[in-house]
Structures are given as structure tokens and as C-alpha cells.
Scaffold this active site. Sequence first.
Site, PDB file in Angstrom:
ATOM      1  N   TYR A   1       3.519   2.591  10.010  1.00  7.90           N
ATOM      2  CA  TYR A   1       3.315   3.933   9.463  1.00  7.90           C
ATOM      3  C   TYR A   1       4.093   4.052   8.168  1.00  7.90           C
ATOM      4  CZ  TYR A   1       3.422   9.090   9.232  1.00  7.90           C
ATOM      5  OH  TYR A   1       3.304  10.415   8.842  1.00  7.90           O
TER       6      TYR A   1
ATOM      7  N   LYS B   1      14.769   9.309   5.999  1.00  8.99           N
ATOM      8  CA  LYS B   1      15.499   9.533   7.249  1.00  8.99           C
ATOM      9  C   LYS B   1      17.024   9.530   7.062  1.00  8.99           C
ATOM     10  CE  LYS B   1      11.572   8.896  10.130  1.00  8.99           C
ATOM     11  NZ  LYS B   1      10.448   7.992  10.082  1.00  8.99           N
TER      12      LYS B   1
ATOM     13  N   ASP C   1       9.100  -1.043   3.725  1.00  5.79           N
ATOM     14  CA  ASP C   1       9.260   0.369   4.066  1.00  5.79           C
ATOM     15  C   ASP C   1      10.409   0.474   5.052  1.00  5.79           C
ATOM     16  OD1 ASP C   1       9.241   2.932   5.004  1.00  5.79           O
ATOM     17  OD2 ASP C   1       7.063   3.067   5.226  1.00  5.79           O
TER      18      ASP C   1
HETATM   19  C1  LIG Z   1       9.172   8.329   9.190  1.00  2.31           C
HETATM   20  C2  LIG Z   1       8.563   7.250   8.376  1.00  2.31           C
HETATM   21  C3  LIG Z   1       7.847   7.526   7.199  1.00  2.31           C
HETATM   22  C4  LIG Z   1       7.525   8.915   6.762  1.00  2.31           C
HETATM   23  O1  LIG Z   1       8.651   9.652   6.434  1.00  2.31           O
HETATM   24  P1  LIG Z   1       8.546  11.274   6.412  1.00  2.31           P
HETATM   25  O2  LIG Z   1       9.880  11.700   5.951  1.00  2.31           O
HETATM   26  O3  LIG Z   1       8.187  11.671   7.797  1.00  2.31           O
HETATM   27  O4  LIG Z   1       7.466  11.608   5.451  1.00  2.31           O
HETATM   28  C5  LIG Z   1       7.407   6.461   6.442  1.00  2.31           C
HETATM   29  N1  LIG Z   1       7.634   5.194   6.811  1.00  2.31           N
HETATM   30  C6  LIG Z   1       8.316   4.884   7.944  1.00  2.31           C
HETATM   31  C7  LIG Z   1       8.560   3.453   8.280  1.00  2.31           C
HETATM   32  C8  LIG Z   1       8.772   5.902   8.763  1.00  2.31           C
HETATM   33  O5  LIG Z   1       9.407   5.585   9.902  1.00  2.31           O
END
Ligand SMILES: *Cc1c(COP(=O)(O)O)cnc(C)c1O
Length: 441
Positions: free
Chosen positions: A148, A278, A243
Site C-alpha cells: 500500500y 507515520k 516506501d
Molecule cells: C500508511 C501508509 C501509507 C499512507 O500514509 P497516510 O499517511 O495514511 O496517507 C503509505 N505507505 C505505507 C507503506 C503505509 O504504511
Amino acid sequence: MKPEKSKELSRAAYQRACRVIPGGVNSPARAFRAVSGEPIFVQRGQGAYIWDIDGNRYIDYVGSWGPLILGHGHPKVIAAIEEAARQGTSFGAPTERETELAELICRAVPGVEMVRLVNSGTEAAMSAIRLARGFTRRDKIIKFAGCYHGHVDSLLVQAGSSATTLGMPNSPGIPQGCTADTLCLHYNDVPALEEAFAHYGSTIAAVILEPVVGNMGVVLPTKEFLQAVRELTSRHGALLIYDEVMTGFRLGWSGAQEYLSKLGIQPKQGPDLIVLGKIIGGGLPVGAYGGRAEIMKHIAPDGPVFQAGTLSGNPIAVASGLATLTELEKYPPYDRLEKLTQRLAQGLAELCRAAGLACQVQHAASMWTLFFNEEPVSDYRTALRSDTKRFARFFWGMLERGIYLPCSQFEAAFVSVAHDEAMIEATLSAAREALEEIAKD
Ligand SMILES: *Cc1c(COP(=O)(O)O)cnc(C)c1O
């Protein structure tokens, strides 16, 4: 067994919310749909605990889905937020703390020489993709099923977690054109990656991946896979994007690269761009993307790739992130967190075995997932073979016993600095009862 917890006030709050907010929630993963129920409404959190509005207390393994590695209401974070708020909530002009946070990220994360701050992980991933395309002057990107990267149009293809359990891997409202340049492959599948590069090599701008996946539950990469991703992107002039919105400052002070190096599976040459979120906001909205200066200088106003934000680098959010990262640098909790998580994972695996329930407890540092699955989970296909009905029963059994877990089989749970041995043992006691109950019928 304990008497059933009262959820009357949460139920009423949820009904009220549903009249004015779609599904009663501002992000779908919160709605408890994947476990066929209604969410509890939270009153407050302190340390490793949250309390719902009916007054029930829970040990929290969600931690706001990852940001709260220091637990709820850490005194230094709260003090930093209070101090910043008194000085002004937003200026739309540069402040020194933004540079401090950027310097700290550059110091911590290998390969990051410059960063741009934004307001969420989604925004950071979206901007990193735009930068990669602008820098390479190519359009195609490769992502992996079950990873994601936020709800970005071009990346919302087989995107794991809440998108999975809601059964909408491709959302309506995303024109086909937006995903036409997205190639979606399976994680850890080297031959598929080689084939994609053989076909499209000269048109691929970037490969984006979670270097340790959290968003289909915790899944580790193989050494061969990481090696192939790095070699193929380098050879074909594509950028590699890690990511690390979830794994940054979670798997270690330097994130996934440090953790994977310890396992001996991180290629020598790191990624070209890194996406963060995060933890770097410490519970307030902050995202960031960074990498080599040569690439980052393509961002406006240094370069032609446009990206902006009225509240980007918000003083209160940045103060919260700075306080969090400073605490992590001063008092690295990573060894202790890993030990606690190992104890929990091992305990859960033993309890499942004793109850005769097939399971895989997969973990990395302080991230973990209990998959009700016969075989190890290595990609999205194997993740989907998990018994989600059994997971739902486990989830409710644990909630009833005061343990708050992510409300989906395809999510990572988190241990924070505020958790301790006694809480881990209490969690295992609750799990013993919950699993025995499931095993009985
Ligand atoms: C949570 C998450 C996102 C999205 O971040 P938001 O602050 O919810 O937009 C993108 N990539 C990864 C790997 C994530 O865990």
C-alpha cells in the site's frame, strides 16, 4: 470468562457518526467491517493503553496504525506540541524546526541528502512517483500486490489492507488512464520482475515497494528479490523507491535498510528515493520524501517538478515529529522492542499450536501479524489464503478481553516503548482463552 464489555455509548456514537460521515469513519480501515462489526469510539490514550467512551480499557497494538512508537501521550512530545502551539499554529513561511527535522532525517536514513516535508504518507508517495517520472522522463511504474502506498490514483492497484478487505482493489473513480502505466507484480517474484524489465525496461520510471511489507500483514522480502529489484532498476535507469512510511524509524533508527542489513539481505547500494510518514510526525500529520540531492533538486522551486502544500512543514506537527525522533535517537528502544515482540510472537505461535490452529506469526522488529494460515506468507497470494473468519473471531475474543488489535487479518500490529513484559504476558493469557474458545467449535 469476563462479563461482556458494555459498548452502548460507542454504538450510539457510531450511529450518530454514520448519519454525517460515510461509514461513520474518516478512513475505512477503522470501521471494523473486515471483522463484521462496529468500531469502538476512543476517549483517550496513555502509554500503551486506550480507553473507549464506555470506560473500557485496552492494551493498544494499533498505535494509530504505526506512528505511536513512543505510546500515547509521551510527556516530551506533548510538551513540544504545547510549546509550538503557543508560538503560532501555521505561518506558510519557513521555520527553523523544519530544517532541524530535515537534518535529522538526512542523518538517520542512508542515502537521503535532501527531504521535502508534506502532510501524509499518501502525499509523500504521490510526490515521489511524480519526481521519479519527472527525473527519468518516463511514465511506467512497477508496484507489488499487497503493498500500500496511500490512496494515490496510480498506486491503488491491489493495494493491500483496507482496500483488500473491502474487496475494492481497484476503486471506482480512478480513470483507466491513471493506472495504465502501473504494472502490478507479486512480491518476492523475481522471474516476473525480470520479465517486466525485459518488456518495458526503457519506459520504467520507478519501482516502488515496502522493503518490509506491513500492509498485507507482515511479510519479509527475500535476499534474491531485493537484489533483483536493485540490479534491474540500476541497469535500466529506473529509480528504486522504498516506501518506508510504516518501516521508517520503526524497524530501526535508520529504518528498513538497517534492519535488512542486519539480516544480511540489504543490497549494498540503497534505494534512490525514500518515502516517510507515520512515526516522523509522532502522531501528527507529517509525510516526507527524500533521496540524493541530484534527484531532489528536480523539485520546485529548484527544479521543474511541481509539488506544494499550504500546511506542509506545519510547526506543531514538525515539533511533534522532532520530539519523537529526538527521543528515539537519545534512547534507542529497538533492541528492547524486538525482544518484547519476539516473546509475544513466540507465545502466540505456541498457543495456536497447543489449540491445534494453523498459524504463522510473522514479525520484523516491533511489527507483527498472526496469520491463520497453513503456510508461510510470502506474497499477496499466500496472504489471501488466510482464514479471515477465524481472524475475526480472534479479534473479537481479544477485544472482549481488553486487547485492541488491528481489525483486519491483513495489517501489522505494533509494540510500542510503553508496552512492557507484564502487558505481553497479559496479552498471551487473553490469547490463550480466545484461541481455546475458537478451537472448541
Ligand atoms: C500508511 C501508509 C501509507 C499512507 O500514509 P497516510 O499517511 O495514511 O496517507 C503509505 N505507505 C505505507 C507503506 C503505509 O504504511
